[in-house]
Design a protein around this motif. Structure first.
Motif, PDB file in Angstrom:
ATOM      1  N   GLU A  43       0.832  -1.213   0.000  1.00  0.00           N
ATOM      2  CA  GLU A  43       0.000   0.000   0.000  1.00  0.00           C
ATOM      3  C   GLU A  43       0.861   1.255   0.000  1.00  0.00           C
ATOM      4  O   GLU A  43       0.500   2.249  -0.637  1.00  0.00           O
ATOM      5  CB  GLU A  43      -0.946   0.001   1.202  1.00  0.00           C
ATOM      6  CG  GLU A  43      -1.932   1.146   1.162  1.00  0.00           C
ATOM      7  CD  GLU A  43      -3.010   1.070   2.228  1.00  0.00           C
ATOM      8  OE1 GLU A  43      -3.017   0.132   3.035  1.00  0.00           O
ATOM      9  OE2 GLU A  43      -3.858   1.982   2.237  1.00  0.00           O
ATOM     10  N   GLU A 127      -0.309   8.690 -11.823  1.00  0.00           N
ATOM     11  CA  GLU A 127      -1.072   9.951 -11.694  1.00  0.00           C
ATOM     12  C   GLU A 127      -0.412  11.166 -12.347  1.00  0.00           C
ATOM     13  O   GLU A 127      -0.348  12.246 -11.766  1.00  0.00           O
ATOM     14  CB  GLU A 127      -1.338  10.234 -10.206  1.00  0.00           C
ATOM     15  CG  GLU A 127      -2.110   9.111  -9.532  1.00  0.00           C
ATOM     16  CD  GLU A 127      -2.430   9.370  -8.057  1.00  0.00           C
ATOM     17  OE1 GLU A 127      -1.855  10.301  -7.480  1.00  0.00           O
ATOM     18  OE2 GLU A 127      -3.247   8.633  -7.494  1.00  0.00           O
ATOM     19  N   HIS A 206     -11.054   4.194  -7.979  1.00  0.00           N
ATOM     20  CA  HIS A 206     -11.596   4.652  -6.693  1.00  0.00           C
ATOM     21  C   HIS A 206     -12.928   5.343  -7.004  1.00  0.00           C
ATOM     22  O   HIS A 206     -12.951   6.482  -7.469  1.00  0.00           O
ATOM     23  CB  HIS A 206     -10.647   5.650  -6.030  1.00  0.00           C
ATOM     24  CG  HIS A 206      -9.325   5.067  -5.644  1.00  0.00           C
ATOM     25  ND1 HIS A 206      -9.201   4.140  -4.629  1.00  0.00           N
ATOM     26  CD2 HIS A 206      -8.075   5.265  -6.126  1.00  0.00           C
ATOM     27  CE1 HIS A 206      -7.929   3.809  -4.505  1.00  0.00           C
ATOM     28  NE2 HIS A 206      -7.226   4.471  -5.402  1.00  0.00           N
ATOM     29  N   GLU A 235      -6.708  -0.436  -7.924  1.00  0.00           N
ATOM     30  CA  GLU A 235      -6.928   0.085  -6.559  1.00  0.00           C
ATOM     31  C   GLU A 235      -8.418   0.204  -6.260  1.00  0.00           C
ATOM     32  O   GLU A 235      -8.880   1.184  -5.670  1.00  0.00           O
ATOM     33  CB  GLU A 235      -6.251   1.460  -6.396  1.00  0.00           C
ATOM     34  CG  GLU A 235      -4.769   1.443  -6.715  1.00  0.00           C
ATOM     35  CD  GLU A 235      -4.078   2.798  -6.524  1.00  0.00           C
ATOM     36  OE1 GLU A 235      -4.690   3.708  -5.918  1.00  0.00           O
ATOM     37  OE2 GLU A 235      -2.943   2.936  -6.985  1.00  0.00           O
TER      38      GLU A 235
HETATM   39  C1  XIL Z   1      -2.749   5.778  -0.439  1.00  0.00           C
HETATM   40  C2  XIL Z   1      -2.611   4.821   0.736  1.00  0.00           C
HETATM   41  O1  XIL Z   1      -3.695   3.928   0.724  1.00  0.00           O
HETATM   42  C3  XIL Z   1      -2.560   5.588   2.032  1.00  0.00           C
HETATM   43  O2  XIL Z   1      -2.223   4.712   3.110  1.00  0.00           O
HETATM   44  C4  XIL Z   1      -1.523   6.702   1.949  1.00  0.00           C
HETATM   45  O3  XIL Z   1      -1.601   7.489   3.127  1.00  0.00           O
HETATM   46  C5  XIL Z   1      -1.737   7.589   0.743  1.00  0.00           C
HETATM   47  O4  XIL Z   1      -1.732   6.763  -0.422  1.00  0.00           O
HETATM   48  N1  XIL Z   1      -3.683   6.459  -5.404  1.00  0.00           N
HETATM   49  C6  XIL Z   1      -2.552   5.679  -5.288  1.00  0.00           C
HETATM   50  C7  XIL Z   1      -2.224   5.044  -3.981  1.00  0.00           C
HETATM   51  O5  XIL Z   1      -1.871   5.432  -6.286  1.00  0.00           O
HETATM   52  O6  XIL Z   1      -0.842   4.928  -3.783  1.00  0.00           O
HETATM   53  C8  XIL Z   1      -2.853   5.775  -2.841  1.00  0.00           C
HETATM   54  O7  XIL Z   1      -2.616   5.045  -1.649  1.00  0.00           O
HETATM   55  C9  XIL Z   1      -4.326   6.002  -3.086  1.00  0.00           C
HETATM   56  C10 XIL Z   1      -4.553   6.830  -4.317  1.00  0.00           C
END
Ligand code: XIL
Length: 300
Positions: A43, A127, A206, A235
């Motif tokens: 994570e 991103e 998400h 994710e």
């Molecule tokens: C998030 C984690 O879940 C958290 O624990 C951390 O504080 C912030 O990052 N997009 C991504 C992930 O690519 O790496 C992110 O993960 C969520 C959004």
């Protein structure tokens, strides 16, 4: 089949989860994670701030804890992530220009060399596109090193570990009608036409009130796949935890042969980065299977 991983494997796909190293001592957590999933993403533990906290000094202790837990339990690992504007160590945030460009290259080489031959797919760049209607790049210190930074990252990554699939990963690129989706689509098409090495696109997925699941999700997956890349749902979480939406996501992936796997961003609602109130995952805080779990299992 009776687990998500086994059910996904029936069609040659995987079903994964994000794993947090700090929870590997929680047996309720590891029992579910080990039973249900056959792909693991760290994570936070393989991000830039974790793996290169000081410039040129790599630290893989937390990343290795996640990696070793996964492999010792028969799972594969997705690498996340090598070049990103977020979760950069302080030293990198201070850099710019050719110094930052070289630091990015050194970072990719350092991390990929440590995990060489061990990672199923790397999120090489995360991103990099802007939200909103521009369809263009996000402003960041990496972008300001020159528009070619993404392809340099991918070429560096291919040379560092030719065995790993190389992915571009982003959020809000799941809705086909959005400019951000089209921007990334055009980049991948350009990379394929010019021979820039890219093997996969990660749809973070998400889903929430501002960026809900849209029925054109399948079109998005199909369109990227038609460019000659795999698509991975990397994710997944759904605010509110709608079982119907979870089933739609699975059905859309299964409809496209090159949609190779699905990863949910955490095990129980209490493990979610969104907080347990979002009810966004497949298990409740007590480890019980939610309606969304059953919907996913039945769809696989
Ligand atoms: C998030 C984690 O879940 C958290 O624990 C951390 O504080 C912030 O990052 N997009 C991504 C992930 O690519 O790496 C992110 O993960 C969520 C959004």
């Amino acid at each position: 089949e009776s687990t998500l991983g086994a059910a996904a494997a029936q069609s040659g796909r995987y079903f994964g989860t994000a794993i947090a190293s700090g929870k590997l001592g929680d047996s309720a957590y590891t029992t579910i994670a080990n039973r249900e999933f056959n792909m693991v993403t760290a994570e936070n533990e393989m991000k830039i701030d974790a793996t290169e906290p000081n410039r040129g000094q790599f630290n893989f202790s937390a990343g290795d804890r996640v990696y070793n837990w996964a492999v010792q339990n028969g799972k594969r690992v997705r690498g996340h992530t090598l070049a990103w504007h977020n979760q950069q160590p302080g030293w990198m945030q201070q850099l710019s220009g050719s110094t930052l460009r070289q630091a990015m290259i050194n970072h990719i080489n350092g991390v990929m060399n440590h995990y060489k031959g061990k990672i199923y797919a790397w999120d090489v760049v995360n991103e990099a596109y802007a939200d909103g209607n521009s369809g263009g790049r996000r402003d960041s210190n990496l972008q300001r090193t020159g528009n070619d930074w993404i392809e340099v990252a991918f070429r560096t990554a291919r040379a560092a570990d030719p065995a790993a699939k190389l992915c571009y990963n982003d959020y809000n690129i799941d809705n086909w009608s959005w400019a951000k989706t089209q921007g990334v689509y055009n980049m991948v098409r350009d990379f394929k036409s010019r021979g820039v090495p890219i093997d996969c696109v990660g749809l973070q997925s998400h889903f929430n009130g501002n960026s809900p699941y849209n029925s054109n999700y399948r079109t998005t997956i199909q369109s990227f796949a038609a460019l000659g890349v795999d698509v991975q749902i990397t994710e997944l979480d759904i605010q509110g935890g709608s079982a119907t939406t979870y089933a739609n996501v699975v059905n859309d992936c299964l409809a496209v042969p090159r949609c190779t796997g699905i990863t949910v961003w955490g095990v129980r609602d209490t493990d979610s980065w969104l907080g347990s109130g979002a009810s966004a995952l497949l298990f409740d805080g007590n480890g019980n299977k939610k309606a969304a779990y059953t919907a996913v299992l039945n769809a696989l």
